[in-house]
Motif scaffolding. Sequence first.
Motif, PDB file in Angstrom:
ATOM      1  N   UNK A  41       0.835  -1.245  -0.024  1.00  0.00           N
ATOM      2  CA  UNK A  41       0.026  -0.051  -0.012  1.00  0.00           C
ATOM      3  C   UNK A  41       0.792   1.352   0.197  1.00  0.00           C
ATOM      4  N   UNK A  42       2.157   1.289   0.529  1.00  0.00           N
ATOM      5  CA  UNK A  42       2.888   2.369   0.373  1.00  0.00           C
ATOM      6  C   UNK A  42       3.450   3.012  -0.962  1.00  0.00           C
ATOM      7  N   UNK A  43       3.148   4.106  -1.221  1.00  0.00           N
ATOM      8  CA  UNK A  43       3.739   4.669  -2.442  1.00  0.00           C
ATOM      9  C   UNK A  43       4.168   6.002  -2.174  1.00  0.00           C
ATOM     10  N   UNK A  44       5.426   6.637  -2.840  1.00  0.00           N
ATOM     11  CA  UNK A  44       5.746   7.882  -2.837  1.00  0.00           C
ATOM     12  C   UNK A  44       6.355   8.493  -4.107  1.00  0.00           C
ATOM     13  N   UNK A  45       5.883   9.605  -4.190  1.00  0.00           N
ATOM     14  CA  UNK A  45       6.298  10.521  -5.442  1.00  0.00           C
ATOM     15  C   UNK A  45       6.657  11.760  -5.090  1.00  0.00           C
ATOM     16  N   UNK A  46       8.192  12.114  -5.382  1.00  0.00           N
ATOM     17  CA  UNK A  46       8.865  13.490  -5.405  1.00  0.00           C
ATOM     18  C   UNK A  46       8.637  14.258  -6.475  1.00  0.00           C
ATOM     19  N   UNK A  47       7.895  15.454  -6.435  1.00  0.00           N
ATOM     20  CA  UNK A  47       7.691  16.106  -7.831  1.00  0.00           C
ATOM     21  C   UNK A  47       8.151  17.647  -7.175  1.00  0.00           C
ATOM     22  N   UNK A  48       8.249  18.632  -8.439  1.00  0.00           N
ATOM     23  CA  UNK A  48       8.895  19.715  -7.899  1.00  0.00           C
ATOM     24  C   UNK A  48       8.079  20.489  -6.861  1.00  0.00           C
ATOM     25  N   UNK A  49       6.912  20.528  -6.862  1.00  0.00           N
ATOM     26  CA  UNK A  49       5.818  21.173  -5.834  1.00  0.00           C
ATOM     27  C   UNK A  49       5.716  20.494  -4.584  1.00  0.00           C
ATOM     28  N   UNK A  50       6.609  19.330  -4.355  1.00  0.00           N
ATOM     29  CA  UNK A  50       6.440  18.661  -3.193  1.00  0.00           C
ATOM     30  C   UNK A  50       6.343  17.129  -3.361  1.00  0.00           C
ATOM     31  N   UNK A  51       6.014  16.457  -1.984  1.00  0.00           N
ATOM     32  CA  UNK A  51       6.055  14.956  -2.192  1.00  0.00           C
ATOM     33  C   UNK A  51       4.728  14.693  -2.059  1.00  0.00           C
ATOM     34  N   UNK A  52       4.355  13.538  -2.597  1.00  0.00           N
ATOM     35  CA  UNK A  52       2.991  12.635  -2.028  1.00  0.00           C
ATOM     36  C   UNK A  52       3.520  11.517  -1.738  1.00  0.00           C
ATOM     37  N   UNK A  53       2.788  10.877  -0.702  1.00  0.00           N
ATOM     38  CA  UNK A  53       3.180   9.672   0.161  1.00  0.00           C
ATOM     39  C   UNK A  53       1.740   9.158   0.527  1.00  0.00           C
ATOM     40  N   UNK A  54       1.460   7.786   0.042  1.00  0.00           N
ATOM     41  CA  UNK A  54       0.256   7.050   0.570  1.00  0.00           C
ATOM     42  C   UNK A  54       0.804   5.886   1.259  1.00  0.00           C
ATOM     43  N   UNK A  55      -0.193   5.537   1.973  1.00  0.00           N
ATOM     44  CA  UNK A  55       0.066   4.018   2.631  1.00  0.00           C
ATOM     45  C   UNK A  55      -1.322   3.754   3.350  1.00  0.00           C
ATOM     46  N   UNK A 107      -7.230   2.439   7.911  1.00  0.00           N
ATOM     47  CA  UNK A 107      -6.624   3.771   7.843  1.00  0.00           C
ATOM     48  C   UNK A 107      -5.815   4.185   6.712  1.00  0.00           C
ATOM     49  N   UNK A 108      -6.304   4.967   5.843  1.00  0.00           N
ATOM     50  CA  UNK A 108      -5.528   5.505   4.546  1.00  0.00           C
ATOM     51  C   UNK A 108      -4.958   6.853   4.967  1.00  0.00           C
ATOM     52  N   UNK A 109      -3.473   6.829   4.994  1.00  0.00           N
ATOM     53  CA  UNK A 109      -2.706   7.696   5.142  1.00  0.00           C
ATOM     54  C   UNK A 109      -2.221   8.475   3.768  1.00  0.00           C
ATOM     55  N   UNK A 110      -2.449  10.078   3.811  1.00  0.00           N
ATOM     56  CA  UNK A 110      -1.933  10.598   2.478  1.00  0.00           C
ATOM     57  C   UNK A 110      -1.161  11.800   2.885  1.00  0.00           C
ATOM     58  N   UNK A 111      -0.137  11.951   2.367  1.00  0.00           N
ATOM     59  CA  UNK A 111       0.653  13.320   2.606  1.00  0.00           C
ATOM     60  C   UNK A 111       0.767  13.899   1.102  1.00  0.00           C
TER      61      UNK A 111
END
Length: 114
Positions: A41-55, A107-111
Motif C-alpha cells: 500500500x505504500x507509495x511515494x512520489x517526489x515532484x517539484x511542488x512537493x512530495x506525495x506519500x500514501x499508505x 486507515x488511509x494515510x496521504x501526505x
Amino acid sequence: MRGALVLVFCLLASGLQAGERFVPGFEALPLMKGLEVEPGSAVAFDKPGGRIVEAAAAGTVPEARIRSWYGAALPQLGWQPAGEGLFRREGEVLSVIVTTGGAGARVAFRLYPQ
C-alpha cells in the motif's frame, strides 16, 4: 539536545513506546498499536511542488479509538488539526481517513503539498 528531549517526552506522553512502529514512507508517523500496514500500500512520489506519500493500515481497533489516538498524537508531532482527518505542517497536508467494514477498520494515510 533540549529539543530532542522535549520530543521524546511528547512521544511518551502520547502513549508511544520505545520500539514503536511507523507508517512506511512517512517521516516519523507512528503506526497505532493494533494496526498492521497493508502490504504493497505504500507509495511515494517526489515532484517539484512537493512530495506525495500514501499508505494504508488495518486492524480490529474501533474507529473512534483510531480517530482519538491520531487526533492526540499528531499535534504533539507538530501537525495542526485542519478539519476532520486533516492535519497541516510546514507546507504539507496529512490526511488520516478511517473507514470501517466487517470486523475492523482501515486507515488511509496521504501526505501531499498544501
